[in-house]
Design a protein around this motif. Sequence first.
Motif, PDB file in Angstrom:
ATOM      1  N   PRO A   1       0.900  -1.356   0.321  1.00  0.00           N
ATOM      2  CA  PRO A   1      -0.112   0.126   0.066  1.00  0.00           C
ATOM      3  C   PRO A   1       0.886   1.158   0.091  1.00  0.00           C
ATOM      4  CG  PRO A   1       0.240  -0.884   2.271  1.00  0.00           C
ATOM      5  CD  PRO A   1       1.073  -1.827   1.372  1.00  0.00           C
ATOM      6  N   ASN A   2       0.296   2.423  -0.146  1.00  0.00           N
ATOM      7  CA  ASN A   2       0.725   3.790   0.050  1.00  0.00           C
ATOM      8  C   ASN A   2       2.010   4.037  -1.035  1.00  0.00           C
ATOM      9  OD1 ASN A   2      -1.047   4.178   2.104  1.00  0.00           O
ATOM     10  ND2 ASN A   2       0.225   2.859   3.395  1.00  0.00           N
ATOM     11  N   ARG A   3       1.949   3.484  -2.019  1.00  0.00           N
ATOM     12  CA  ARG A   3       3.022   3.747  -3.129  1.00  0.00           C
ATOM     13  C   ARG A   3       2.438   4.443  -4.298  1.00  0.00           C
ATOM     14  NH1 ARG A   3       7.836   1.037  -3.215  1.00  0.00           N
ATOM     15  NH2 ARG A   3       8.430   2.306  -5.002  1.00  0.00           N
ATOM     16  N   ALA A   4       3.161   5.573  -4.730  1.00  0.00           N
ATOM     17  CA  ALA A   4       2.718   6.329  -5.970  1.00  0.00           C
ATOM     18  C   ALA A   4       2.774   5.506  -7.459  1.00  0.00           C
ATOM     19  CB  ALA A   4       3.372   7.754  -6.062  1.00  0.00           C
ATOM     20  N   VAL A   5       1.861   5.580  -8.038  1.00  0.00           N
ATOM     21  CA  VAL A   5       1.741   5.089  -9.393  1.00  0.00           C
ATOM     22  C   VAL A   5       1.438   6.110 -10.537  1.00  0.00           C
ATOM     23  CG1 VAL A   5       0.380   3.501 -11.203  1.00  0.00           C
ATOM     24  CG2 VAL A   5       0.767   2.972  -8.693  1.00  0.00           C
ATOM     25  N   THR A   6       2.393   6.389 -11.262  1.00  0.00           N
ATOM     26  CA  THR A   6       2.268   7.682 -12.295  1.00  0.00           C
ATOM     27  C   THR A   6       1.626   6.957 -13.486  1.00  0.00           C
ATOM     28  OG1 THR A   6       4.126   8.530 -11.280  1.00  0.00           O
ATOM     29  CG2 THR A   6       3.630   9.303 -13.423  1.00  0.00           C
ATOM     30  N   TRP A   7       0.670   7.777 -14.171  1.00  0.00           N
ATOM     31  CA  TRP A   7       0.030   7.169 -15.301  1.00  0.00           C
ATOM     32  C   TRP A   7       0.637   8.201 -16.705  1.00  0.00           C
ATOM     33  CZ3 TRP A   7      -2.738   2.827 -14.772  1.00  0.00           C
ATOM     34  CH2 TRP A   7      -3.394   2.465 -13.623  1.00  0.00           C
ATOM     35  N   VAL A   8       1.312   7.567 -17.502  1.00  0.00           N
ATOM     36  CA  VAL A   8       1.813   8.203 -18.536  1.00  0.00           C
ATOM     37  C   VAL A   8       1.273   8.006 -19.866  1.00  0.00           C
ATOM     38  CG1 VAL A   8       4.059   9.033 -19.753  1.00  0.00           C
ATOM     39  CG2 VAL A   8       3.913   8.388 -17.137  1.00  0.00           C
ATOM     40  N   VAL A   9       0.780   8.895 -20.689  1.00  0.00           N
ATOM     41  CA  VAL A   9       0.327   8.726 -21.868  1.00  0.00           C
ATOM     42  C   VAL A   9       1.563   8.593 -22.826  1.00  0.00           C
ATOM     43  CG1 VAL A   9      -1.045   9.725 -23.896  1.00  0.00           C
ATOM     44  CG2 VAL A   9      -1.964   9.994 -21.543  1.00  0.00           C
ATOM     45  N   ALA A  10       1.416   7.335 -24.045  1.00  0.00           N
ATOM     46  CA  ALA A  10       2.588   7.009 -24.450  1.00  0.00           C
ATOM     47  C   ALA A  10       2.546   7.566 -25.975  1.00  0.00           C
ATOM     48  CB  ALA A  10       2.774   5.521 -24.509  1.00  0.00           C
ATOM     49  N   THR A  11       1.184   7.104 -26.633  1.00  0.00           N
ATOM     50  CA  THR A  11       0.716   7.398 -28.097  1.00  0.00           C
ATOM     51  C   THR A  11      -0.729   7.993 -27.900  1.00  0.00           C
ATOM     52  OG1 THR A  11       0.205   5.288 -28.503  1.00  0.00           O
ATOM     53  CG2 THR A  11       2.592   5.957 -28.869  1.00  0.00           C
ATOM     54  N   GLY A  12      -1.319   8.648 -28.899  1.00  0.00           N
ATOM     55  CA  GLY A  12      -2.555   8.777 -29.027  1.00  0.00           C
ATOM     56  C   GLY A  12      -3.028  10.412 -28.443  1.00  0.00           C
ATOM     57  N   GLY A  13      -2.342  10.858 -27.617  1.00  0.00           N
ATOM     58  CA  GLY A  13      -2.599  12.159 -27.140  1.00  0.00           C
ATOM     59  C   GLY A  13      -3.750  12.295 -26.340  1.00  0.00           C
ATOM     60  N   GLY A  14      -4.023  11.153 -25.459  1.00  0.00           N
ATOM     61  CA  GLY A  14      -5.183  11.406 -24.587  1.00  0.00           C
ATOM     62  C   GLY A  14      -4.624  11.892 -23.479  1.00  0.00           C
ATOM     63  N   SER A  15      -5.495  11.657 -22.165  1.00  0.00           N
ATOM     64  CA  SER A  15      -5.077  12.047 -20.946  1.00  0.00           C
ATOM     65  C   SER A  15      -5.736  11.081 -19.708  1.00  0.00           C
ATOM     66  CB  SER A  15      -5.757  13.406 -20.665  1.00  0.00           C
ATOM     67  OG  SER A  15      -7.103  13.205 -20.697  1.00  0.00           O
ATOM     68  N   ALA A  16      -4.808  11.165 -18.671  1.00  0.00           N
ATOM     69  CA  ALA A  16      -5.309  10.230 -17.376  1.00  0.00           C
ATOM     70  C   ALA A  16      -5.844  11.341 -16.331  1.00  0.00           C
ATOM     71  CB  ALA A  16      -4.060   9.274 -17.108  1.00  0.00           C
ATOM     72  N   ASP A  17      -6.653  10.659 -15.548  1.00  0.00           N
ATOM     73  CA  ASP A  17      -6.937  11.404 -14.485  1.00  0.00           C
ATOM     74  C   ASP A  17      -7.315  10.306 -13.188  1.00  0.00           C
ATOM     75  OD1 ASP A  17      -8.170  13.485 -12.778  1.00  0.00           O
ATOM     76  OD2 ASP A  17      -9.914  13.376 -13.492  1.00  0.00           O
ATOM     77  N   PRO A  18      -6.554  10.399 -12.080  1.00  0.00           N
ATOM     78  CA  PRO A  18      -5.653  11.317 -12.229  1.00  0.00           C
ATOM     79  C   PRO A  18      -4.174  11.028 -12.787  1.00  0.00           C
ATOM     80  CG  PRO A  18      -5.690   9.806 -10.337  1.00  0.00           C
ATOM     81  CD  PRO A  18      -6.909   9.498 -11.115  1.00  0.00           C
ATOM     82  N   VAL A  19      -3.276  11.868 -12.879  1.00  0.00           N
ATOM     83  CA  VAL A  19      -2.259  11.527 -13.282  1.00  0.00           C
ATOM     84  C   VAL A  19      -1.266  10.497 -12.519  1.00  0.00           C
ATOM     85  CG1 VAL A  19       0.255  12.327 -14.302  1.00  0.00           C
ATOM     86  CG2 VAL A  19      -2.056  13.487 -14.823  1.00  0.00           C
ATOM     87  N   THR A  20      -1.343  10.963 -11.130  1.00  0.00           N
ATOM     88  CA  THR A  20      -0.919  10.085 -10.116  1.00  0.00           C
ATOM     89  C   THR A  20      -1.876   9.581  -9.002  1.00  0.00           C
ATOM     90  OG1 THR A  20       1.348  11.112 -10.387  1.00  0.00           O
ATOM     91  CG2 THR A  20       1.017  10.028  -8.299  1.00  0.00           C
ATOM     92  N   SER A  21      -1.733   8.327  -8.828  1.00  0.00           N
ATOM     93  CA  SER A  21      -2.699   7.951  -7.832  1.00  0.00           C
ATOM     94  C   SER A  21      -1.809   6.852  -6.828  1.00  0.00           C
ATOM     95  CB  SER A  21      -3.786   6.952  -8.459  1.00  0.00           C
ATOM     96  OG  SER A  21      -3.045   5.855  -9.468  1.00  0.00           O
ATOM     97  N   THR A  22      -2.513   6.424  -5.503  1.00  0.00           N
ATOM     98  CA  THR A  22      -1.923   5.681  -4.542  1.00  0.00           C
ATOM     99  C   THR A  22      -2.434   4.506  -4.372  1.00  0.00           C
ATOM    100  OG1 THR A  22      -1.119   7.937  -3.521  1.00  0.00           O
ATOM    101  CG2 THR A  22      -0.894   5.851  -2.261  1.00  0.00           C
ATOM    102  N   THR A  23      -1.498   3.486  -4.253  1.00  0.00           N
ATOM    103  CA  THR A  23      -2.164   2.197  -4.053  1.00  0.00           C
ATOM    104  C   THR A  23      -2.779   2.123  -2.758  1.00  0.00           C
ATOM    105  OG1 THR A  23       0.204   1.284  -3.045  1.00  0.00           O
ATOM    106  CG2 THR A  23      -0.221   0.912  -5.228  1.00  0.00           C
ATOM    107  N   ASP A  24      -3.837   1.159  -2.698  1.00  0.00           N
ATOM    108  CA  ASP A  24      -4.881   1.100  -1.565  1.00  0.00           C
ATOM    109  C   ASP A  24      -4.296   0.082  -0.540  1.00  0.00           C
ATOM    110  OD1 ASP A  24      -5.670  -1.014  -2.649  1.00  0.00           O
ATOM    111  OD2 ASP A  24      -7.451  -0.168  -3.350  1.00  0.00           O
ATOM    112  N   ALA A  25      -5.174  -0.588   0.287  1.00  0.00           N
ATOM    113  CA  ALA A  25      -4.598  -1.556   1.159  1.00  0.00           C
ATOM    114  C   ALA A  25      -4.454  -2.791   0.445  1.00  0.00           C
ATOM    115  CB  ALA A  25      -5.602  -1.642   2.239  1.00  0.00           C
ATOM    116  N   GLU A  26      -5.225  -2.976  -0.605  1.00  0.00           N
ATOM    117  CA  GLU A  26      -4.951  -4.255  -1.451  1.00  0.00           C
ATOM    118  C   GLU A  26      -3.883  -4.000  -2.681  1.00  0.00           C
ATOM    119  OE1 GLU A  26      -8.879  -4.995  -2.987  1.00  0.00           O
ATOM    120  OE2 GLU A  26      -9.555  -6.176  -1.122  1.00  0.00           O
TER     121      GLU A  26
END
Length: 446
Positions: free
Chosen positions: A276-301
Amino acid sequence: MNRLSGLLGSFGVALAVLAGCGGNDLVLPGSGTAADLELVNGDNQTGSPRSPLAQPLQVKVVDDRGDPLSGHTVAFALDTDAPGARLDPESARSSRGGIAQSQWTLGASSGTQRVVARVAREGSEPLEVQFSAVVAAGAASKLVRGAGDDQSAEVGHRLADPLVVRVTDAFDNPVAGVSVDWAAADGDVDPASSVTGSDGRAQTSWTLGAATGSQSATASSGDLDGSPIHFTATGNVGGADELDRVSGNDQRARPGTALENPLVVELLDGAGNAVPNRAVTWVVATGGGSADPVTSTTDAEGRASTEWTLGPDEGRNTLNAVVSGVGVVAFSAMATNSGGGGSTGASRLAFREQPSDAEQDERIGPPVQVVVLDEDGERVTQGGFKVKLELTGSDNGKLKGHRDEDTRDGVATFDDLKVDREGEYRLRASVDGLPSVDSDAFEIHD
């Protein structure tokens, strides 16, 4: 005159006799004062706790010529603090042979105990002698917790301090040479059996098992009071080691719109535990879209997710989930004006055959089945789907068997599933691009 001459003559004879004997042979009477106290009997014995010694303590009072003196008071006193020790009597008068004695009952403490016998002298320091006895421990009676309980460490790692127990007799004296058996419900102990030393202690090292949370181990020794003794430790999650894709891959949507289902990843340590409690960053590689959120945190699972909005043009889009120092997981999606939704009409999953209660490490039967359904609730028989199962619950069990199965006519069958620890659980089924679904609760018995 004749009488006086006779007396003088007799005195002269006496002096002549004394002179003929020599001065060194002159015997004078003793002073009657104690000049020494001799240890006669009872020193350096061995006995059991709170038991009388086999031989009494005996001393001899003598004068300055070494002759025995009677009628002198000898005091016997304990010189070691030992519960239960006593002397009978605590004082005695010397006999005609100068002997005084007392019976010593040992105290409960093992080791060396001491007694002092003492004769008082007016105007001088008292005379005294010391007795000692070795008290051997009694038979092994109790198993007592020593040290090492309630520690914590990363799963799969050895605890910093050993587990320690003590074996004692009925009076809490340490007992050597007693075998103690060790066992771990989680992880391993080394050694599995150890023998108490002169301090009554035995110990082992405990390497924790793979599951996070509370773990247990035991020490036992025959039918001793207190056996077995239970130790507990907490297994902490290890460092992040693996990033896995859970769901959300290979979806379709119109250009510039959000995918129907979120992207989900799972972060695990080397033993397969959620981190838990580790940052995951979401990075668009191709296509020009977007992620929301760009960074999220792992939960208890250990899970983290994001919503993905595709780029403005038709074609394949790609996005990466990144955990620094661990790895990258790639997702892909198709931006198309031909319509969105899951591939081949699939809309959701359902458990066709729910998991049943079972014994620990015994196969769950009948086989669990998961079906792929369309929006109308009909089974999707066209195409194939890989269904993944995972175990959820708070009892730290591990799911064994084949956890990934391909569908046949829309149904995935899992016929060799087992759970390695008792508790209440659910199964979670997932397919890339479809929402996951949980089974009914079931129980695993010991």
